[in-house]
Design an enzyme around this catalytic site. Structure first.
Site, PDB file in Angstrom:
ATOM      1  CG  ASP A 126      -1.966  -1.085   1.216  1.00  0.00           C
ATOM      2  OD1 ASP A 126      -1.672  -2.163   0.656  1.00  0.00           O
ATOM      3  OD2 ASP A 126      -3.061  -0.860   1.752  1.00  0.00           O
ATOM      4  CE  LYS A 177      -5.289   1.912   2.296  1.00  0.00           C
ATOM      5  NZ  LYS A 177      -4.205   1.230   3.015  1.00  0.00           N
ATOM      6  CE  LYS A 206      -6.855  -1.431   2.438  1.00  0.00           C
ATOM      7  NZ  LYS A 206      -5.519  -1.898   2.848  1.00  0.00           N
TER       8      LYS A 206
END
Lengths: 260, 295
Positions: free
Chosen positions: B132, B195, B231
């Protein structure tokens, strides 16, 4: 001059320090006005508010809790609709305001043990207390049950009188203008058969005061309390303060090694 | 450097996103929704106070969220700081739960590209199969899209076979148009997943932001046929919010996106609320927080 138009009051639940309509939008007409008919979602919201308020209320010093309860009594005293019943409720609040800083000495203390330890017990609030108030007397019956619970440092979710809910809901307004923190006292009106299961079966409620004096209610409450492991007390109107307070605290006992 | 932003109708997006949250999801559908949401969770702990013990507890919980209800699926991944990837990888070996690691100077991203790339390589080498990364908001807000894209490409290369999730930190982007633009930029630069947030900013995965990102993914898929995941992270802490996310996904991208491969929810406290609601469906009684372990 034309006659004055009377302003009808919208009665509301007292949840988390706010006055709200029932989430369900339902009302029951009682005594010519619409009274909110609480739903299981209202119960959940009330328990959530009570749980959130519990640590803060429990952490206040006993002295401070006494001051807050005394302030509650003062606010009730200043209401215009006074009666003998309200006067007795005020006196009860003052009485339990005095109890707050005496609980530890009366219930706890140093325990005599036959070993080289210092053993002492102190009462702690049990947590969130559900109160099923009697139908009558509507205000005094409610105050009799909530006052010891609040004095012992618990937060309360109370179902007020089913037949005469108006003045108990007004009591919420009194609490709202006293120093009782939001969420410490929550008042629900509605039908007992709808509110009993979600409230007494809620795992986040720690104790129940059943003052309905009703055998069928008692049976349901006992079953729900047994399923979810909580304490039930059934004080009568004449039960003394200490007996009322005892089931609303947990005694914590600590053993301290003392040298020599 | 000038950039052209596709305008996004703020009122329209928020109204549609809110409308999709008003559905009544009860009983069987709720049960399935809770199971699906559980399987999509990236169970996350990103605190300075994280210890190997805490991470091992969290891994055990991700594999088997509620030991008394073994029918509940495992979470999708455990997300930790790079220094704890090794611990998580050892704890999760053979479980099917992936190890995700934040990298690239999370959460601010204010380090040099070299440090970011090295951190990514280190996390992958320690066993992370998902990375991430945060975009450099500093560069993005200056209008330097090329730097942002170059960083994503460099980190993607450093990832090797690991999946790359690119965090836009939408709370720090001024408008939905910027969210849309940044999403397109990240996808073009090679993001496998886009995300919303780090979880460290003032707001997180608001329904509006998630809807805009889902629409970018849908448009990109229709244009190119390439699948990009989404996400939602930050602020999704209740079952209601999680089910709202699932409705947004279903109505924007369809059933094919309702799998942990394509949609994730980054969360820590959400899992306990899901378990509590699931227990309520089973037991009939409303639960309490202390019935479920914090880690």
């Amino acid at each position: 001059m034309s006659a004055r138009q009377a302003v009808a009051k919208t009665y509301k639940l007292y949840l988390g320090g706010a006055f709200v309509r029932s989430e369900s939008g339902r009302t029951d007409p009682i005594g010519g006005v619409n009274v909110p008919r609480g739903s299981r979602k209202d119960v959940r919201d009330a328990v959530k508010a009570a749980r959130a308020a519990a640590p803060g209320w429990a952490k206040k010093t006993a002295y401070n809790r006494g001051q807050v309860l005394y302030r509650f009594a003062e606010a009730l005293e200043s209401r215009s609709d006074r009666s003998d019943e309200i006067d007795e409720a005020v006196d009860l609040l003052v009485h339990y305001a005095g109890w707050t800083d005496k609980l530890a000495a009366v219930m706890g203390g140093v325990n005599p043990v036959a070993a080289p330890f210092l053993s002492f017990s102190s009462p702690e609030p049990t947590g969130v207390v559900a109160v099923l108030a009697p139908d009558s007397p509507d205000v005094l019956g409610l105050v009799r049950e909530i006052a010891p619970a609040l004095a012992a440092g618990n937060t309360v979710v109370a179902v007020v009188s089913r037949t005469k809910p108006l003045r108990p809901l007004d009591l919420g307004e009194v609490a709202g203008v006293s120093d009782i923190p939001g969420g410490v006292l929550n008042l629900l009106s509605g039908r007992l058969d709808e509110l009993l299961t979600p409230l007494c079966g809620h795992r986040d409620v720690n104790a129940i005061i059943d003052a309905t004096y009703d055998d069928d209610v008692a049976k349901t409450v006992d079953e729900l309390a047994a399923e979810t492991v909580k304490r039930v007390s059934r004080p009568s109107p004449h039960t003394d303060s200490l007996t009322r307070l005892e089931p609303l605290v947990e005694l914590k006992t600590a053993w301290h090694p003392v040298g020599s | 450097m000038s950039r052209s932003l596709t305008p996004v109708n703020r009122v329209g997006v928020e109204e549609r996103a809110a409308a999709l949250g008003r559905r009544s999801i009860k009983t069987t559908a709720k049960r399935e929704g809770i199971r699906l949401a559980t399987s999509m969770i990236d169970l996350t702990t990103l605190e300075g106070s994280d210890t190997p013990g805490k991470v091992r507890h969290l891994c055990a919980k991700a594999v088997c969220p509620d030991p008394s209800r073994p029918e509940l699926p495992s979470c999708a991944a455990v997300c930790v700081y790079p220094s704890l990837v090794g611990v998580a990888a050892a704890a999760l070996e053979g479980s099917g739960v992936a190890v995700a690691s934040v990298a690239t100077g999370f959460p601010a991203g204010q380090t040099s590209l070299k440090v970011k790339v090295d951190e990514t390589r280190e996390a992958v080498a320690a066993g992370a199969s998902e990375i991430d990364m945060v975009i450099s908001r500093d560069a993005y807000l200056r209008g330097d899209d090329r730097t942002v894209a170059r960083e994503i490409e460099a980190v993607k290369e450093a990832c090797g076979s690991a999946h790359l999730k690119v965090i836009l930190e939408t709370a720090e982007l001024p408008t939905y148009a910027h969210v849309r633009h940044a999403s397109e930029l990240a996808i073009a630069a090679g993001a496998d997943v886009i995300k919303t947030s780090t979880g460290k900013a003032s707001s997180g995965a608001t329904p509006g932001v998630v809807l805009v990102m889902l629409e970018v993914v849908r448009d990109h898929f229709e244009r190119t046929g390439r699948v990009v995941g989404v996400k939602a992270a930050g602020g999704v802490s209740t079952t209601k919010a999680a089910l709202h996310m699932l409705v947004l996904v279903k109505e924007t991208l369809g059933d094919e996106w309702l799998t942990p491969d394509r949609f994730r929810i980054g969360a820590s406290s959400l899992l306990n609320d899901l378990l509590m609601q699931y227990a309520k469906l089973d037991g009939g009684h409303y639960g309490r927080a202390e019935d479920f372990s914090k880690e």
